[in-house]
Write a protein that holds these residues in place. Structure first.
Motif, PDB file in Angstrom:
ATOM      1  N   GLY A 190     -37.253  57.111 -33.006  1.00 14.31           N
ATOM      2  CA  GLY A 190     -38.585  56.978 -33.607  1.00 14.31           C
ATOM      3  C   GLY A 190     -38.440  56.371 -35.061  1.00 14.31           C
ATOM      4  O   GLY A 190     -37.600  55.926 -35.646  1.00 14.31           O
ATOM      5  N   SER A 191     -39.688  56.763 -35.651  1.00 14.80           N
ATOM      6  CA  SER A 191     -39.993  56.248 -37.078  1.00 14.80           C
ATOM      7  C   SER A 191     -38.973  56.651 -38.074  1.00 14.80           C
ATOM      8  O   SER A 191     -38.621  56.127 -38.828  1.00 14.80           O
ATOM      9  CB  SER A 191     -41.290  56.462 -37.298  1.00 14.80           C
ATOM     10  N   THR A 192     -38.506  57.879 -37.681  1.00 13.79           N
ATOM     11  CA  THR A 192     -37.435  58.525 -38.812  1.00 13.79           C
ATOM     12  C   THR A 192     -36.160  57.487 -38.741  1.00 13.79           C
ATOM     13  O   THR A 192     -35.778  57.408 -40.019  1.00 13.79           O
ATOM     14  CB  THR A 192     -36.927  59.947 -38.566  1.00 13.79           C
ATOM     15  N   GLY A 200     -44.641  60.894 -38.064  1.00 14.93           N
ATOM     16  CA  GLY A 200     -45.465  61.803 -37.113  1.00 14.93           C
ATOM     17  C   GLY A 200     -44.781  62.827 -36.406  1.00 14.93           C
ATOM     18  O   GLY A 200     -45.243  63.796 -36.464  1.00 14.93           O
ATOM     19  N   ASP A 201     -43.692  62.555 -35.900  1.00 21.57           N
ATOM     20  CA  ASP A 201     -42.796  63.503 -35.206  1.00 21.57           C
ATOM     21  C   ASP A 201     -41.443  62.996 -35.389  1.00 21.57           C
ATOM     22  O   ASP A 201     -41.286  61.656 -35.476  1.00 21.57           O
ATOM     23  CB  ASP A 201     -43.458  64.010 -33.868  1.00 21.57           C
ATOM     24  N   ILE A 202     -40.671  63.825 -35.224  1.00 19.15           N
ATOM     25  CA  ILE A 202     -39.094  63.650 -35.220  1.00 19.15           C
ATOM     26  C   ILE A 202     -38.632  63.535 -33.680  1.00 19.15           C
ATOM     27  O   ILE A 202     -39.011  64.301 -32.624  1.00 19.15           O
ATOM     28  CB  ILE A 202     -37.904  64.594 -35.797  1.00 19.15           C
ATOM     29  N   ASP A 203     -37.864  62.439 -33.558  1.00 19.25           N
ATOM     30  CA  ASP A 203     -37.636  61.994 -32.018  1.00 19.25           C
ATOM     31  C   ASP A 203     -36.000  62.049 -31.878  1.00 19.25           C
ATOM     32  O   ASP A 203     -35.355  61.449 -32.719  1.00 19.25           O
ATOM     33  CB  ASP A 203     -37.914  60.620 -31.438  1.00 19.25           C
ATOM     34  N   ILE A 204     -35.389  62.772 -31.029  1.00 19.12           N
ATOM     35  CA  ILE A 204     -34.013  63.014 -30.852  1.00 19.12           C
ATOM     36  C   ILE A 204     -33.437  62.583 -29.444  1.00 19.12           C
ATOM     37  O   ILE A 204     -34.249  62.929 -28.567  1.00 19.12           O
ATOM     38  CB  ILE A 204     -33.375  64.339 -31.264  1.00 19.12           C
TER      39      ILE A 204
HETATM   40 CA    CA Z   1     -41.924  59.984 -33.914  1.00 19.83          CA
END
Ligand code: CA
Ligand code: DGT
Ligand code: CA
Length: 578
Positions: A190-192, A200-204
């Motif tokens: 994601g964006s991180t 906007g949110d963290i994706d793992i």
């Molecule tokens: Ca995200």
């Protein structure tokens, strides 16, 4: 990682204590604020420090005495601080929300609460609509419209948190997942992962033989406030730092394809998929397939790009801004890396608004792998930051000379200042003082509401003095805080070219100024960029990675960045002899 939660609570306690306005509360307010800064900028989880060394270890942190250390322990052990809870009962004001508005400090928030019952942004909006603010002492028509504008800005940025808040949490969560033994792999997407300035949110993404246990572990983590959706392959939780986090457990055979898909951006993916289609292939999060549905590639992201005839695109570039074409032509730039950075051209000490001595800053710069840094305190016009005058700089530079001798080359300290560019474009120090420096940085700190032409002329005049070497945080914006001043960056870049001024990429998480799109635009000019931390305390040197991430999002190569040069090369460039 509980750092931000605790820092937020300490700030809130300080705000509430500041209402009491007694001699002891004044002292306490400062102690809580100072501790919040220390904790908020620590890069390791504070609970790890506590669990490893108890109260004593916490007391070794700068500005943390026994009382505060016990409060931190209370929070880590019990998830609450009694003092905080009882203050909240006394003052039911949502400080953390209200004080995010520009021009809204704790004092004003209390005044609004006492006179109008304003508790949060929603009730403030109502008071503004009813024009109840303009009659309060200390407020007027103008502050009413200014507050309205601040609310608009707050609402537009709502829901996105700073990369500088998201990334350390995401890394610490991934670390804990891997240590649990349940996960074979866990990586950020994601964006991180793309180092976008807000998230906007963290994706793992993870691989495991025991997906159900993984999900159980995930929802039970310290950082999690509550689960949102729990499923066998995807679970979403709300984190205490104020954002959500998606965990996806995927099959090992599609790890590469899943990374390619979930690192994003969506716009980049859409373009990549078109290329697959042109080749008669199909691309999704499970793999790259031919027209008969046979797998061509899925294990490794780089291989997927390769099979599409493309160069591997670094995540920071994946925004569909022209990187696809370059990757197809195998002409992607070789992006600057954190390890390329040798120095820092913009830092402060406690002589002005910093928290550490020049000696402590030098020690921290060494620890962060730098070989030189410029000490650049504020100048006299900036009263709130205790700006220094010519005489004070002369005395300070003697101290720096002595320290340089003592350090004997372990690190080199460049003498500089963050010189205020006054309203008329004059620099806020005597020419003699500026000429005695290695690294005069110029910056705008006042009269932000000038019109575009006047603001541009102001800065161009400062550059045309020929005495400025770096233009710090060129737009003055603060993310989720205030819009930058209006300035014509093209004309600024021309003046920078002419006068050998580097444009700063300020690494502070809420600045990142220049931002990625401005860097991309201005790299057309023959200017160098300087990736600086603007450190006000030793822990801020760690912010460098956010500046580097932003530079990479702006496609910069090592050659375009001033402070990738060695000390002697930089000194030559600063003197205009290179
Ligand atoms: Ca995200
Ligand atoms: P954010 O969370 O708003 O800061 O931005 P991202 O980029 O992290 O977006 P997010 O969390 O909604 O989704 C993660 C990635 O998943 C995204 O970068 C690309 C991929 N993705 C999500 N939805 C779609 C979609 O509808 N189409 C395609 N091609 N990719 C998607
Ligand atoms: Ca997501």
């Amino acid at each position: 990682m509980r750092n931000k939660e605790i820092a937020d609570i300490f700030n809130e306690i300080a705000d509430m204590l500041s209402i009491e306005d007694t001699a002891t509360s004044k002292f306490e307010v400062r102690a809580y604020k100072n501790a919040a800064l220390t904790i908020g900028t620590l890069q390791e989880p504070i609970e790890d420090i506590y669990h490893a060394g108890g109260i004593e270890a916490l007391m070794k942190l700068p500005g943390i005495g026994r009382g505060l250390a016990e409060k931190i322990a209370e929070y880590i052990d019990h998830g609450r601080i009694d003092k905080h809870e009882s203050l909240k009962k006394k003052y039911p004001i949502n400080f953390s929300e209200l004080t995010q508005l520009e021009g809204m400090g704790a004092k004003r928030a209390v005044l609004l609460y006492k006179s109008l019952g304003v508790k949060d942004i929603a009730s403030l909006s109502k008071a503004i609509e009813a024009h109840r603010i303009r009659n309060l002492p200390g407020f007027g028509d103008k502050s009413e419209s200014q507050l309205q504008e601040s609310i608009r800005l707050y609402e537009s940025g709502k829901g996105r948190i700073l990369l500088g808040d998201a990334l350390p949490i995401a890394e610490s969560m991934i670390d804990k997942m891997l240590k649990s033994g349940l996960f074979k792999k866990a990586v950020l997407a994601g964006s991180t992962r793309r180092m976008r300035e807000t998230v906007g949110d963290i994706d793992i993404l993870a691989i495991s033989d025991k997906p159900e246990s993984c999900m159980g572990f995930f929802v039970g983590m310290d950082d999690v406030e509550k689960p949102i959706v729990k499923g066998p392959t995807k679970t979403t939780v709300w984190l205490k730092i104020g954002t959500s986090c998606d965990l996806r457990v995927i099959k090992p055979e599609s790890f590469g394809a899943a990374q390619q898909y979930f690192i994003g951006s969506k716009e980049h993916n859409i373009e990549v998929r078109k290329i697959a289609i042109k080749k008669g292939y199909k691309l999704n999060e499970y793999g790259l397939f031919d027209s008969k549905g046979r797998i061509i590639s899925s294990l490794d992201e780089a291989d997927i790009y390769k099979k599409l005839g493309m160069e591997y695109v670094p995540p920071e570039m994946r925004e569909a801004r022209g990187e696809i074409e370059l990757a197809l032509e195998h002409r992607l730039p070789n992006l600057v890396e954190l390890s390329d950075i040798k120095g820092d051209m913009h830092t402060h000490t406690l002589e002005t608004d910093g928290a550490n001595t020049i000696g402590e800053m030098a020690e921290a710069a060494i620890q962060n792998g730098l070989t030189y840094f410029a000490t650049t305190n504020h100048t006299k016009s900036l009263n709130i930051a205790h700006g220094m005058n010519d005489r004070q700089f002369a005395a300070f530079f003697k101290k720096v000379d002595a320290l340089n001798d003592k350090l004997d080359g372990k690190i080199k300290i460049l003498k500089g200042a963050e010189i205020d560019i006054l309203k008329n474009g004059a620099l806020d120090l005597e020419a003699k003082t500026i000429k005695s420096m290695d690294c005069p940085v110029g910056a705008v700190h006042s009269a932000f509401n000038m019109d575009r032409d006047s603001m541009t002329k102001r800065v161009v005049r400062a550059m045309d003095s020929g005495m400025m070497r770096i233009f710090a945080h060129p737009t003055g914006r603060v993310i989720n805080g205030r819009e930058g001043y209006d300035i014509d960056l093209e004309r600024i870049a021309e003046a920078a070219e002419r006068n050998n001024v580097a444009l700063e990429i300020n690494s502070f998480p809420d600045r990142l100024d220049l931002n990625d799109t401005n860097i991309l635009r201005l790299s057309e000019y023959k200017v160098l960029f300087s990736i600086d931390t603007d450190s006000h305390r030793t822990s801020h040197f760690k912010f460098l990675r956010y500046g580097v991430g932003t530079a990479r999002r702006g496609w910069l190569t090592k050659g375009r960045v001033l402070n990738t040069r060695t000390y002697s090369e930089v000194m030559k460039l600063l003197k205009g002899n290179a």
